[in-house]
Design an enzyme around this catalytic site. Sequence first.
Site, PDB file in Angstrom:
ATOM      1  N   LYS A  44      -1.564 -10.470   4.215  1.00 42.03           N
ATOM      2  CA  LYS A  44      -2.878 -10.220   4.809  1.00 42.03           C
ATOM      3  C   LYS A  44      -3.966 -10.923   3.984  1.00 42.03           C
ATOM      4  CE  LYS A  44      -5.780  -6.245   5.964  1.00 42.03           C
ATOM      5  NZ  LYS A  44      -5.842  -4.789   6.040  1.00 42.03           N
TER       6      LYS A  44
ATOM      7  N   GLU B 231       3.009 -11.306  -6.050  1.00 42.25           N
ATOM      8  CA  GLU B 231       4.430 -11.495  -5.744  1.00 42.25           C
ATOM      9  C   GLU B 231       4.622 -12.541  -4.653  1.00 42.25           C
ATOM     10  OE1 GLU B 231       2.839  -8.653  -5.979  1.00 42.25           O
ATOM     11  OE2 GLU B 231       4.049  -7.086  -6.938  1.00 42.25           O
TER      12      GLU B 231
ATOM     13  N   GLY C 141      -1.918  -2.640   5.884  1.00 40.97           N
ATOM     14  CA  GLY C 141      -0.619  -3.265   5.596  1.00 40.97           C
ATOM     15  C   GLY C 141       0.562  -2.466   6.113  1.00 40.97           C
ATOM     16  N   ARG C 142       0.585  -1.167   5.804  1.00 40.32           N
ATOM     17  CA  ARG C 142       1.748  -0.357   6.192  1.00 40.32           C
ATOM     18  C   ARG C 142       1.738   0.012   7.673  1.00 40.32           C
ATOM     19  NH1 ARG C 142      -1.565   1.881   2.745  1.00 40.32           N
ATOM     20  NH2 ARG C 142      -2.703   3.781   3.192  1.00 40.32           N
TER      21      ARG C 142
ATOM     22  N   GLU D 169       2.188   6.209   0.640  1.00 42.01           N
ATOM     23  CA  GLU D 169       0.986   5.439   0.348  1.00 42.01           C
ATOM     24  C   GLU D 169      -0.181   6.010   1.159  1.00 42.01           C
ATOM     25  OE1 GLU D 169       0.930   1.010  -1.145  1.00 42.01           O
ATOM     26  OE2 GLU D 169       0.793   1.030   1.030  1.00 42.01           O
TER      27      GLU D 169
ATOM     28  N   HIS E 203      28.303  12.955   1.972  1.00 40.00           N
ATOM     29  CA  HIS E 203      29.277  12.865   0.890  1.00 40.00           C
ATOM     30  C   HIS E 203      28.589  12.563  -0.426  1.00 40.00           C
ATOM     31  CE1 HIS E 203      32.603  12.928   3.793  1.00 40.00           C
ATOM     32  NE2 HIS E 203      31.659  12.435   4.581  1.00 40.00           N
TER      33      HIS E 203
ATOM     34  N   LYS F 259      -1.798  -3.135 -11.186  1.00 41.59           N
ATOM     35  CA  LYS F 259      -1.945  -4.573 -10.915  1.00 41.59           C
ATOM     36  C   LYS F 259      -2.908  -5.203 -11.917  1.00 41.59           C
ATOM     37  CE  LYS F 259      -1.800  -4.741  -5.861  1.00 41.59           C
ATOM     38  NZ  LYS F 259      -2.621  -5.114  -4.706  1.00 41.59           N
TER      39      LYS F 259
HETATM   40  C1  G6Q Z   1      -0.099  -1.442   2.574  1.00 42.87           C
HETATM   41  C2  G6Q Z   1      -0.579  -1.962   1.316  1.00 42.87           C
HETATM   42  C3  G6Q Z   1       0.336  -2.959   0.636  1.00 42.87           C
HETATM   43  C4  G6Q Z   1       0.223  -4.383   1.148  1.00 42.87           C
HETATM   44  C5  G6Q Z   1       0.903  -5.321   0.147  1.00 42.87           C
HETATM   45  C6  G6Q Z   1       0.882  -6.763   0.596  1.00 42.87           C
HETATM   46  O1  G6Q Z   1      -0.686  -0.658   3.273  1.00 42.87           O
HETATM   47  O2  G6Q Z   1      -1.858  -2.449   1.500  1.00 42.87           O
HETATM   48  O3  G6Q Z   1       1.671  -2.580   0.657  1.00 42.87           O
HETATM   49  O4  G6Q Z   1       0.782  -4.498   2.412  1.00 42.87           O
HETATM   50  O5  G6Q Z   1       0.295  -5.195  -1.102  1.00 42.87           O
HETATM   51  O6  G6Q Z   1      -0.427  -7.215   0.768  1.00 42.87           O
HETATM   52  P1  G6Q Z   1      -0.711  -8.592   1.439  1.00 42.87           P
HETATM   53  O7  G6Q Z   1      -0.226  -8.557   2.837  1.00 42.87           O
HETATM   54  O8  G6Q Z   1      -2.189  -8.797   1.341  1.00 42.87           O
HETATM   55  O9  G6Q Z   1       0.052  -9.636   0.653  1.00 42.87           O
END
Ligand code: G6Q
Length: 539
Positions: free
Chosen positions: A203, A209, A265-266, A351, A382, A502
């Site tokens: 996003k 990462e 994001g989620r 989250e 199990h 972070k």
């Molecule tokens: C979700 C969070 C988080 C996000 C990641 C990736 O609700 O905001 O998990 O999706 O940190 O972020 P980017 O899509 O910006 O790389």
Amino acid sequence: MHLTSHPAWDSLTDQAETLPHLSELFEVDPQRAEKFQIEAAGLFFDYSKNLITEDTVKSLIELANAAGLRDRIDAMFRGDKINITEDRAVLHTALRAPRTASVKVDGVDVIPEVHEVLDRMAVFSNRIRTGEWKGHTGKRIKNIVNIGIGGSDLGPVMAYEALRHYTDRSLTFRFVSNVDGTDFAEATHDLDPSETLFIISSKTFTTLETMTNAATAREWSLAGLGGDASAVARHFVAVSTNAEKVSAFGIDTANMFGFWDWVGGRYSMDSAIGLSNMIALGPDHFRDMLAGFHEMDEHFRTAPFEQNIPVLHGLLALWYNDFFGAQTIAVLPYEQYLKRFPAYLQQLTMESNGKHVQLDGTEVDADTGPIYWGEPGTNGQHSFYQLIHQGTRLIPCDFIAFAKSLNPLGRHHDLLMSNVFAQTEALAFGKTLEQVEAEGTPSALAPHRVFEGNRPSNVIMGEKLTPAALGRLVSLYEMSVFTQGVLWNINPFDQWGVELGKVLAQRIIPELESTGEPDLKHDCSTNSLIRRYRKMKAL
Ligand code: G6Q
């Protein structure tokens, strides 16, 4: 107002203390099952094996009303900026609304844009699926690697696994998320760069990462394609809201699929973040999944709370969390394709509702966000079910199952389903000392074989795991999480808790990479760990 001072809260406290055993609740009411079952939006929800009476449901709904749940639902669907700490609307529901809908953010209808992106995704997906889109050397793309993390990874991975039955098996899909180089190395070790497309899903297009993995992917591609930088255009596309950063990376914005700041994001697997899924499934199946989401959204938006699956599901989570001290909820899919569903839910639930202050910044006065965890059945039986059956903690369980298997093999499916029903029965009714002794168990062993029962569970059952069924299921949990968040008066749509670590990592990176000994100013534990790491890696 704090809900804990509402009379319904006191009543629920009393009820939790005085509830009879589930066996008794079933015994005194032969209609209990029908009273606590709902069939809606393509799912059957049996919540009769919960530690509740009709009064409990009434009191929980009273709390929901006192919390203004109805208004909050309307505000979310309308596009009000309910994510107040980020001043954003929360409109994942608009991502799956039909073309005919209209939802305005700052006076602009977002639905046409949503469908414009979906249409572009469909054209692109078809070009990959038909082989029309060629790699730099003219070869057909056979491998698709999604690079993203958190919300830009967990949804696509989960949906890919969940809907694998419907995917184009001539294509290979991989998902790289971790900054640990092993993730990239293992995902690509058997792939040919000339046949591999990377989707950089971020996003913000700034995530450490993802940007690190994207840079490694570019080097890997170019190394395998003779170093010609123009190859990037044929082997990289982006999913992002940040066009500037996307072009700075070298991706043509014509090959960028956008979304909007009102998609968290989620909550983004049904946005362009699902591009890898659309390529795997084809646009029609992807649209079926969106239709399933929408069906559950509409049920949630319109059904009275007594008949509303996500509302009741969310209220039950709060019930155990706040009145029984249950810290966790187990999610147990009896469907192998849903093996990544619990991992996906962990982000969605924790989250969202792992928050300690209310919307006005004051401390919450009840526990929030339960810990979600789980594994597919029957494997979990199990492993950890022992503790659920006979341990000292109360662990409410969600059993998820489908009446028809996508791989009907002999007796497998009936055997699988018999375990769903047997587990919920055993959890609820247990086995008394008298029953154990009547079986002739020696008295020294008998207590070990007693099952107290009275352990609550929900059963969520669908006909078959289809793209639409997955959409309905995910929406159910999204809306359950929202319901919980409204009652706790917290913001389920921000995630400030991920920031501190972070920032601290950014400070530490140069301390690990510097050639000279850094001047460390952390606490003595962190300082010595950094020194030890520097020494060990130099050996
Ligand atoms: C979700 C969070 C988080 C996000 C990641 C990736 O609700 O905001 O998990 O999706 O940190 O972020 P980017 O899509 O910006 O790389």
